[in-house]
Scaffold this active site. Structure first.
Site, mmCIF file in Angstrom:
data_model
loop_
_atom_site.group_PDB
_atom_site.id
_atom_site.type_symbol
_atom_site.label_atom_id
_atom_site.label_comp_id
_atom_site.label_asym_id
_atom_site.label_seq_id
_atom_site.Cartn_x
_atom_site.Cartn_y
_atom_site.Cartn_z
ATOM 1 N N GLU A 164 2.628 5.035 -4.035
ATOM 2 C CA GLU A 164 2.640 5.979 -5.177
ATOM 3 C C GLU A 164 3.997 6.687 -5.297
ATOM 4 O O GLU A 164 4.361 6.988 -6.435
ATOM 5 C CB GLU A 164 1.503 6.996 -5.021
ATOM 6 C CG GLU A 164 0.121 6.373 -5.160
ATOM 7 C CD GLU A 164 -0.270 5.501 -3.980
ATOM 8 O OE1 GLU A 164 0.184 5.806 -2.864
ATOM 9 O OE2 GLU A 164 -1.010 4.532 -4.177
ATOM 10 N N ASP B 105 0.841 -1.199 0.000
ATOM 11 C CA ASP B 105 0.000 0.000 0.000
ATOM 12 C C ASP B 105 0.883 1.258 0.000
ATOM 13 O O ASP B 105 2.095 1.187 0.208
ATOM 14 C CB ASP B 105 -0.907 -0.033 1.241
ATOM 15 C CG ASP B 105 -1.974 1.053 1.197
ATOM 16 O OD1 ASP B 105 -2.292 1.535 0.097
ATOM 17 O OD2 ASP B 105 -2.486 1.419 2.278
ATOM 18 N N ASP C 293 -8.907 3.807 -2.386
ATOM 19 C CA ASP C 293 -9.884 4.287 -1.408
ATOM 20 C C ASP C 293 -11.144 4.838 -2.060
ATOM 21 O O ASP C 293 -11.368 6.054 -2.118
ATOM 22 C CB ASP C 293 -9.240 5.341 -0.509
ATOM 23 C CG ASP C 293 -8.097 4.749 0.286
ATOM 24 O OD1 ASP C 293 -7.976 3.511 0.314
ATOM 25 O OD2 ASP C 293 -7.322 5.517 0.876
#
Ligand code: GLC
Length: 762
Positions: free
Chosen positions: A404, A401, A475
């Site tokens: 990015e 997770d 999300d």
């Protein structure tokens, strides 16, 4: 114009430019112009070029290259046009210049609008690398990964810059977590692909600025893209996934239901409660996810001690009940002089640096954190070794997770120093492949540590990450528009090579309702990644939260999913050979049918199941378009002739589901988790009068199938003839019994080890 040929590489130059075309296969052409950037592709690994003949002709100012599938012409302005081998235009350079959108706003108005918080979008993207192509009036666009909005991307613009977006994902958002610069176009019915292999921030304008052209651009790097042909949309995807790789065969249980919530793993007691409730409520489930709370102070590769007696024993106990444990890992390593991961990374120089040579620090969950430089092999190897800590405790995989990478203290500046795998580079170049490199490190580590097919989920990725990881869409929120968006979003991800994908069922942010949860589990029942996940602080959304009838309906769809695990596994077997997605838009199967070219509210599973979920609050019936062919209502058996729109009844407990007449489905027995080694019985159900089916079986866990340890069953069912043929026999646990189920009768076959064949029980 100067022209040179070196085998399958063709160089065209004039006073201003030098373009290099490389024919990789008859359907894949690389277009390259050197802008001084070095380094290998992150998406494409290994040599993809095959020897193929290219016919070259020159007339006047134009040179024509012809492969078995494509014709390319280059003129003295170095303008490139690509046609299929029937001269249908596919990709044509646009001769004119761009005219940026006129937004009719002066600086004063802009300031005024901004003072109320409006975003006036007058800023031009940095378009140092720019390609403009002609747009036909009927051109449709698909692909581009996880972008928001609808199936056909025409009329919109998008950015590729991996972004952590906690706000509701809406169609005006230009970028989400993933950068998959692969576009599929259909021009006058003729499909093509364009893969823009540039990792810098890039931009696609697909007929928003103009009806005459579309363009793609990047802020830096080389001009480097691939034109991909194919007679059909399917062939284009198969060719693209030949180039960038395919989703490997998963472990079978990865197709099972997965329960998650940020917060469960705070304590062993909480997780135990969830596991108990799943079983007590007769809800099949294979995986429970452990979010960041299991760690000690959000330090990766640690486990908190205050609320767990013995994590290894706890995980082993869960395993006995049929649950596996998936642990999250974030890239940000806590700055802590007494923490071994930080110490090792600092000692060995594994973290990204500021231009002044000091280690770059930002903030994530653990507070001050540093970022592993994943493009370097030694850093990936180190990360892979660290994963062993979780594998040894019993984790079934790793959920990557925040890669990015997300950061809480402003974005990482563009000049933070990361390696590109060969030499020092910048965050500007590496940002979009950071998640890709982390997923690769995770895959390689898990494979080494376990010998099994790695289970990785990643939030950020680049084209080609599908070789290493499954994905989820990040999300989302408990909003009806997000349930609606799930269909085009997962379909476009599938067309972009990412066939193992899912959304957070029930929605991650905001508060779910009983009706939304019910419709979500129905709509997502064939979503490859099948996980309910919610944010800390939101209303609970476990299947039992809302009582009845939500619980019973939820259970009904979990059970349906578990009957069809082997069917989905078969679909992944074909996907691993062809790259064609399991969950797909109707247009992939019926490209010529105008009714489905922009269809956002139905999808198909392979070629035989059509799913038309309710995605609107309060609806209890809907129109369903059935394409060409004969269709059966999955629940009632009612027959329909295709190319028609019907009104389907859909009370709360009913997912409108249709099956192509004369389809056979492998039908697993009911169970509470996927027992991979179960080989006692397999059932095949016929829908219609006769059918053929090829079923794949292996041990469902490791790589032995690559050595031929798998079985292929050819099943034929019909009123007067049925047959089961083991067409490949390499896995030593063939089903002991196979049932063939017709609408009105059942046949039972037993395996005869001597003849290695199935005999009908008389
Ligand atoms: C991010 C992830 C989410 C996770 C949370 C806490 O928001 O997208 O799935 O639950 O971080 O780790």
């Amino acid at each position: 114009m100067d022209f040179k040929q070196n085998e399958q590489t063709f160089t065209f130059s004039n006073d201003q430019r030098k373009i290099v075309l490389t024919v990789l296969t008859p359907e894949i052409i690389r277009v390259f112009e050197d802008h001084g950037e070095s380094g290998d592709s992150f998406a494409i690994e290994g040599n993809k070029q095959i020897q193929t003949s290219v016919n070259v002709t020159q007339n006047n100012d134009q040179i024509e290259l012809k492969t078995a599938s494509l014709t390319l012409t280059v003129n003295s302005d170095l303008r490139l046009n690509v046609y299929d081998n029937h001269q249908h235009p596919l990709v044509l350079d646009y001769a004119g210049k761009r005219t940026p959108l006129d937004r009719s706003v002066n600086p004063e108005q802009e300031k005024l609008a901004a003072s109320e918080g409006h975003d006036v979008l007058t800023n031009e993207a940095d378009n140092r690398v720019l390609v403009i192509k002609k747009l036909a009036s009927d051109e449709q666009f698909y692909g581009l990964g996880d972008k928001t909005g609808y199936l056909d991307k025409r009329g919109y613009e998008y950015d590729n810059w991996n972004s952590d977006v906690p706000e509701p994902h809406v169609e005006s958002m230009k970028a989400l977590y993933k950068s998959i610069p692969f576009l599929i176009g259909v021009k006058q019915g003729h499909p093509y692909g364009l893969f823009f292999d540039n990792t810098y921030k890039s931009h696609f304008d697909l007929g928003k600025e103009s009806q005459d052209y579309y363009y793609y651009s990047a802020s830096n790097g080389n001009l480097d893209y691939y034109i991909i042909g194919g007679k059909t949309l399917k062939e284009v995807i198969t060719n693209y996934t030949y180039l960038t790789g395919r989703v490997p065969l998963p472990q079978k249980w990865m197709l099972g239901y997965q329960q998650s919530r940020w917060g469960y793993s705070v304590s062993q007691k909480d997780v135990a409660k969830i596991a108990e409730k799943l079983r007590a409520n007769d809800l099949p489930c294979d995986v429970i996810h452990f979010d960041i709370d299991y760690m000690d102070g959000f330090r990766v590769f640690t486990w908190r001690k205050d609320s767990y007696d013995d994590p290894k024993k706890f995980i082993a106990d869960l395993r006995k009940k049929g649950f596996r444990v998936m642990t999250i890992i974030d890239p940000g390593v806590k700055v802590d002089e007494n923490y071994w991961v930080y110490q090792e990374g600092v000692k060995n120089g594994y973290f990204a640096k500021s231009p002044d040579g000091t280690i770059y620090v930002n903030k994530v969950w653990p507070g001050d954190a540093v970022f592993p430089d994943f493009a370097r092999k030694e850093v990936r190897d180190w990360w892979g070794k660290n994963i062993k800590y979780l594998v040894d405790l019993g984790a079934c995989g790793i959920w990557d997770d925040m890669n990015e990478p997300a950061s809480f203290n402003g974005p990482l500046p563009n000049d933070v120093v990361f390696s590109d795998g060969k030499k020092e580079s910048t965050h500007a170049k590496i940002h979009n492949v950071y998640g890709h490199c982390m997923a690769k490190a995770t895959y390689e580590g898990l494979k080494k540590d376990t010998g099994k097919r790695p289970y990785v989920i990643t939030r950020a990725c680049y084209a080609g990450t599908q070789k290493y990881s499954t994905i989820w869409t990040g999300d989302n929120q408990s909003l009806w528009p997000h349930l609606q968006m799930m269909i085009p979003q997962l379909c476009n991800l599938g067309m972009s090579g990412f066939s193992f994908a899912g959304t957070d069922i029930g929605g991650f942010g905001a508060d779910c309702t009983a009706e939304l949860l019910t419709r979500w589990i129905e709509a997502a029942v064939f979503s490859p990644l099948f996980r309910n996940h919610a944010a800390a602080g939101t209303r609970a959304q476990e299947p039992w939260t809302f009582g009845e009838p939500t619980l019973s309906i939820y259970r009904k769809y979990l059970k349906l999913r578990y009957h069809l695990i082997s069917y989905l596994y078969d679909r992944f077997y074909y996907e691993s050979k062809t790259g064609l997605p399991v969950m797909r838009p109707l247009v992939l199967n019926y490209p010529a049918d105008r009714k489905v070219q922009k269809m956002n509210d139905e999808y198909m599973v392979g070629t035989d199941l059509l799913v038309a979920p309710i995605v609107m609050e309060g609806q209890t019936s809907r129109q369903v378009y059935l394409p060409e062919g004969e269709w059966l209502d999955f629940w009632t058996g009612a027959e329909y002739c295709g190319k028609t729109t019907i009104l389907a009844d859909a009370p709360l407990d009913k997912l409108p589901l249709f099956i192509k007449k004369n389809t056979i489905l492998p039908w697993d027995q009911s169970r509470d988790h996927v027992a991979v080694e179960s080989n006692a019985l397999m059932t095949f159900r016929l829908f219609g009068d006769r059918g053929d089916y090829v079923h794949y079986q292996d041990n469902g866990t490791d790589f032995e199938y690559e050595n031929g340890q798998c079985n292929l069953y050819e099943v034929r069912m019909g009123a007067d003839h049925s047959e089961i043929r083991l067409s490949h026999f390499g896995y030593e646990k063939p089903y002991a019994q196979i049932n063939l189920e017709y609408e009105d009768k059942k046949e039972v076959y037993f395996f005869d080890p001597e003849s290695e064949s199935y005999q009908l029980k008389k």
